[in-house]
Scaffold this active site. Structure first.
Site, PDB file in Angstrom:
ATOM      1  N   GLU A   1     -50.625 -59.909  14.600  1.00 11.73           N
ATOM      2  CA  GLU A   1     -49.396 -60.484  15.173  1.00 11.73           C
ATOM      3  C   GLU A   1     -49.425 -62.006  15.291  1.00 11.73           C
ATOM      4  O   GLU A   1     -49.320 -62.563  16.390  1.00 11.73           O
ATOM      5  CB  GLU A   1     -49.103 -59.854  16.543  1.00 11.73           C
ATOM      6  CG  GLU A   1     -48.837 -58.363  16.459  1.00 11.73           C
ATOM      7  CD  GLU A   1     -48.280 -57.775  17.765  1.00 11.73           C
ATOM      8  OE1 GLU A   1     -48.154 -58.500  18.754  1.00 11.73           O
ATOM      9  OE2 GLU A   1     -47.970 -56.570  17.758  1.00 11.73           O
ATOM     10  N   TYR A  46     -41.859 -52.319  17.170  1.00 12.54           N
ATOM     11  CA  TYR A  46     -41.568 -51.542  18.383  1.00 12.54           C
ATOM     12  C   TYR A  46     -40.086 -51.297  18.598  1.00 12.54           C
ATOM     13  O   TYR A  46     -39.694 -50.278  19.129  1.00 12.54           O
ATOM     14  CB  TYR A  46     -42.099 -52.294  19.610  1.00 12.54           C
ATOM     15  CG  TYR A  46     -43.594 -52.265  19.792  1.00 12.54           C
ATOM     16  CD1 TYR A  46     -44.424 -53.176  19.148  1.00 12.54           C
ATOM     17  CD2 TYR A  46     -44.171 -51.339  20.652  1.00 12.54           C
ATOM     18  CE1 TYR A  46     -45.791 -53.157  19.342  1.00 12.54           C
ATOM     19  CE2 TYR A  46     -45.549 -51.323  20.851  1.00 12.54           C
ATOM     20  CZ  TYR A  46     -46.355 -52.223  20.199  1.00 12.54           C
ATOM     21  OH  TYR A  46     -47.710 -52.196  20.394  1.00 12.54           O
ATOM     22  N   GLU A  54     -48.464 -50.538  14.920  1.00 17.08           N
ATOM     23  CA  GLU A  54     -48.375 -50.331  16.369  1.00 17.08           C
ATOM     24  C   GLU A  54     -46.953 -49.912  16.656  1.00 17.08           C
ATOM     25  O   GLU A  54     -46.006 -50.475  16.098  1.00 17.08           O
ATOM     26  CB  GLU A  54     -48.622 -51.627  17.172  1.00 17.08           C
ATOM     27  CG  GLU A  54     -50.066 -52.036  17.310  1.00 17.08           C
ATOM     28  CD  GLU A  54     -50.222 -53.302  18.168  1.00 17.08           C
ATOM     29  OE1 GLU A  54     -49.349 -53.594  19.011  1.00 17.08           O
ATOM     30  OE2 GLU A  54     -51.237 -53.990  17.981  1.00 17.08           O
TER      31      GLU A  54
END
Ligand SMILES: *[C@@H]1O[C@H](CO)[C@@H](O)[C@H](O)[C@H]1NC(C)=O
Ligand SMILES: *[C@@H]1O[C@H](CO)[C@@H](O)[C@H](O)[C@H]1NC(C)=O
Ligand SMILES: *[C@@H]1O[C@H](CO)[C@@H](O)[C@H](O)[C@H]1NC(C)=O
Ligand SMILES: *[C@@H]1O[C@H](CO)[C@@H](O)[C@H](O)[C@H]1NC(C)=O
Ligand SMILES: *[C@@H]1O[C@H](CO)[C@@H](O)[C@H](O)[C@H]1NC(C)=O
Ligand SMILES: *[C@@H]1O[C@H](CO)[C@@H](O)[C@H](O)[C@H]1NC(C)=O
Ligand SMILES: *[C@@H]1O[C@H](CO)[C@@H](O)[C@H](O)[C@H]1NC(C)=O
Ligand SMILES: *[C@@H]1O[C@H](CO)[C@@H](O)[C@H](O)[C@H]1NC(C)=O
Ligand SMILES: *[C@@H]1O[C@H](CO)[C@@H](O)[C@H](O)[C@H]1NC(C)=O
Ligand SMILES: *[C@@H]1O[C@H](CO)[C@@H](O)[C@H](O)[C@H]1NC(C)=O
Length: 578
Positions: free
Chosen positions: A270, A401, A481
């Protein structure tokens, strides 16, 4: 006295040189003869040990009663009984509605991998054990007032450094066959460069071997935000090109050690997030003269070159390895159908995903809107550098996400672009989580401690399609993720109320359904990693915001499966080809 003098010099940001000739625990430090102002000359040379770094910059740390590696306790079969049925609409189905039919046109291919993820500083604890040097996060948590809202530190965290065998046994017991973790750079190289800490290598040897013993595929991230403190103070960490050879050397140590056991590697986690940690709080780290707004882009520049160098080095050691960036972002939806919102969306892609994906997947260089800005102060990549950077991510490993509505700034894009003090400069797009009637959120909210995150799984098929069409990753897309913080979970006190997490359960069920839809429409998604293996230190939110599919009682370090762990696994039990 000598330490006090050194301390003053370090704070003044003098140039320090680490001797390549030293072994743990001592490193010879010479402070050069010029301060940043250039006026006074101090010259000193002292032996600085790892313990000195801790004493000078961090101070005492907490430890836990379990402080040697423990064998796993047997997983009680009672903890593997799935939770009771929740109401869901007819399709798709999960374990919590076991009798309902599945959508026969959906399937995860046989080789689709699914697992859980964690990161060193967030879970390991044992921060001073076995020669680990401090990272910037030890300073941020211990010394910088209110940097972490709860004043929590990673000193103990989930005590994974000693309890990893149990952690691996538990995920294997529930049927998870992939574990993604990060290595602590300052365990392996306590000063970030120079002497290698063999004890740390032996720890990770056993972590990897334990995975293999349980039939769990290890996936390794080299860097998950824990920059060795020494490198931050020596030259400013990612702000300096000096990090490139140091990161590459670190990569050489770990690829050499584990290439025959670990197939999937992620270099850097990230970058748009940790590069935006710059500027770091002043007076704790080496000062820099780089203007605040430019610092994230200096960081990104050196990240790209470091990643590319590590990629080629890894492939040179073993050409069969899968090596990728691990980036993050979300789907971007124009708030209205205006032309300016459409342009704002494009700016958002360029300044987020495009910052690292455009160079690595497409051209070796920045996307147009970002390039226009960074080339006002960064030296453009040479043709040779572009050639080094392009095609250096085998899969598009993306932490995806949520989604956002994107719109032009109130004053318009052009007014922002011509005003370097504008709040939204240089990206010059705005975001909202609220639909254009100003009334409805994009999806159910997560915990108030993660305001950036709503459950917006309906947009996932479109997002995956966009990623494939735009960046065309050679070996497909992995959701590296995904997860959600159950609202107000930290306020719950009884175990029973903690373990039943319906928002997270439906997030995983609906997200995986969205991936199934994308797969059925021809998007090449190859794997998923749920964040997270268990509750952990959520950076500046401490332990108050919970992302785990397992609960950890931090008093006892006992672990418990939440309902979402069953929902996650059962989507694969139901939909994966056998
Ligand atoms: C570091 O920079 C900050 C602001 O740029 C300044 O206030 C501070 O005095 C500097 N510290 C040192 C030790 O030079
Ligand atoms: C490096 O270390 C060795 C052994 O301690 C010592 O003999 C040698 O002089 C050192 N070299 C330098 C350049 O400091
Ligand atoms: C390890 O924990 C025990 C108590 O369980 C304690 O007596 C001992 O001092 C600890 N050792 C270290 C190195 O912290
Ligand atoms: C964290 O520590 C600071 C400084 O000691 C203190 O002011 C603050 O109240 C603490 N916050 C919490 C949540 O304990
Ligand atoms: C290269 O890595 C693969 C795993 O990706 C491994 O199976 C193979 O043994 C490695 N090659 C050598 C020569 O070690
Ligand atoms: C990148 O890889 C693709 C296929 O994998 C190839 O077609 C393309 O020429 C490569 N680009 C460069 C600049 O090497
Ligand atoms: C950005 O959007 C927020 C709402 O999400 C709004 O309050 C703010 O005024 C906007 N800022 C600018 C500069 O457009
Ligand atoms: C630039 O942006 C700042 C901050 O929003 C604002 O105060 C200022 O008026 C703007 N300048 C111009 C020329 O619009
Ligand atoms: C965590 O463990 C402590 C000590 O055994 C216990 O008092 C507490 O109730 C436990 N918390 C939960 C939520 O089970
Ligand atoms: C099953 O999946 C297909 C392909 O995604 C979709 O078109 C269809 O509507 C789904 N059926 C049901 C009943 O949801």
């Amino acid at each position: 006295m000598a330490f006090k003098l050194l301390f003053a010099l370090l704070l003044a940001g003098s140039h320090l040189v680490a001797s390549q000739n030293s072994t743990v625990p001592s490193s010879t430090i010479a402070a050069a003869s010029q301060t940043s102002s250039g006026s006074i000359s101090f010259v000193t040379s002292v032996e600085l040990s790892v313990d000195d770094l801790w004493d000078l910059y961090v101070g005492p740390v907490s430890t836990f009663s379990i402080n040697t590696t423990v064998e796993p306790t047997p997983i009680p079969s009672s903890s593997l009984i799935p939770p009771p049925t929740l109401y869901y609409p007819p399709l798709p189905t999960g374990q919590q509605v076991p009798l309902q039919s599945r959508n026969e046109s959906w399937k995860f291919p046989k080789d689709f991998w699914y697992g859980v993820a964690g990161a060193a500083y967030q879970i390991e604890g044992a921060v001073k054990a076995e020669g680990r040097g401090p990272s910037v996060w030890d300073v941020l948590t211990h010394r910088v007032t209110n940097y972490v809202r709860t004043n929590d530190t990673g000193d103990i965290a989930d005590n994974n450094y000693y309890q990893y065998k149990e952690d691996i046994a538990r995920i294997a017991a529930i049927g998870i066959k992939t574990y993604s973790f990060s290595l602590s750079w300052s365990r392996i190289l306590p000063f970030g460069s120079g002497p290698v800490n063999e004890q740390a290598l032996r720890h990770y040897d056993d972590l990897i071997d334990t995975c293999l013993q349980y039939g769990v595929t290890p996936m390794v991230t080299l860097y998950h935000w824990d920059t060795p403190l020494f490198l931050q103070n020596l030259y400013g960490g990612w702000l300096s090109p000096r990090i490139i050879p140091d990161f590459t050397e670190y990569a050489r140590v770990v690829f050499t050690r584990w290439h025959s056991k670990v197939h999937y590697w992620f270099t850097v986690n990230e970058p748009i997030v940790f590069c935006n940690f710059y500027p770091l709080p002043t007076n704790y780290f080496k000062n820099t003269s780089i203007p605040k707004k430019q610092q994230p882009y200096f960081c990104g520049h050196h990240v790209l070159l470091s990643h590319a160098a590590a990629y080629h080095l890894g492939k040179g050691i073993n050409s069969s390895l899968s090596i990728s960036f691990k980036t993050n972002g979300g789907y971007k939806i124009p708030l209205t159908d205006s032309e300016s919102d459409a342009e704002a969306v494009q700016r958002a892609w360029d300044f987020q995903e495009g910052w690292f994906a455009h160079p690595t997947f497409l051209t070796g260089d920045y996307p147009p809107r970002l390039k226009e800005y960074v080339e006002t102060f960064l030296t453009p990549f040479t043709e040779e550098q572009k050639g080094q950077i392009v095609n250096t991510s085998d899969i598009f490993a993306h932490d995806a996400y949520t989604s956002d509505f994107i719109m032009a700034p109130d004053t318009g894009i052009d007014a922002c672009l011509s005003n370097t003090t504008h709040d939204l400069y240089p990206a010059c797009y705005n975001t909202t989580k609220v639909y254009s009637n100003g009334y409805w959120a994009i999806g159910p909210a997560s915990d108030p401690g993660s305001p950036w995150l709503n459950k917006a799984t309906d947009w996932v098929p479109a997002f995956l399609r966009y990623m494939q069409d735009t960046w065309k990753p050679r070996d497909g897309i992995a959701i590296a993720e995904f997860g959600i913080s159950e609202p107000y979970e930290s306020l719950r006190s009884s175990l029973a109320s903690i373990l039943l997490d319906p928002v997270r359960s439906s997030y995983y069920r609906d997200y995986l359904s969205a991936i199934l839809i994308a797969l059925s429409e021809g998007v090449n998604v190859v794997g998923t990693l749920a964040w997270s293996i268990y509750d952990n230190l959520e950076w500046s939110q401490g332990y108050s915001v919970k992302f785990g599919i397992q609960y950890v009682n931090l008093t006892t370090q006992e672990r418990y499966f939440k309902a979402s762990a069953f929902e996650y696994v059962n989507m694969f039990n139901i939909y994966q080809e056998k």
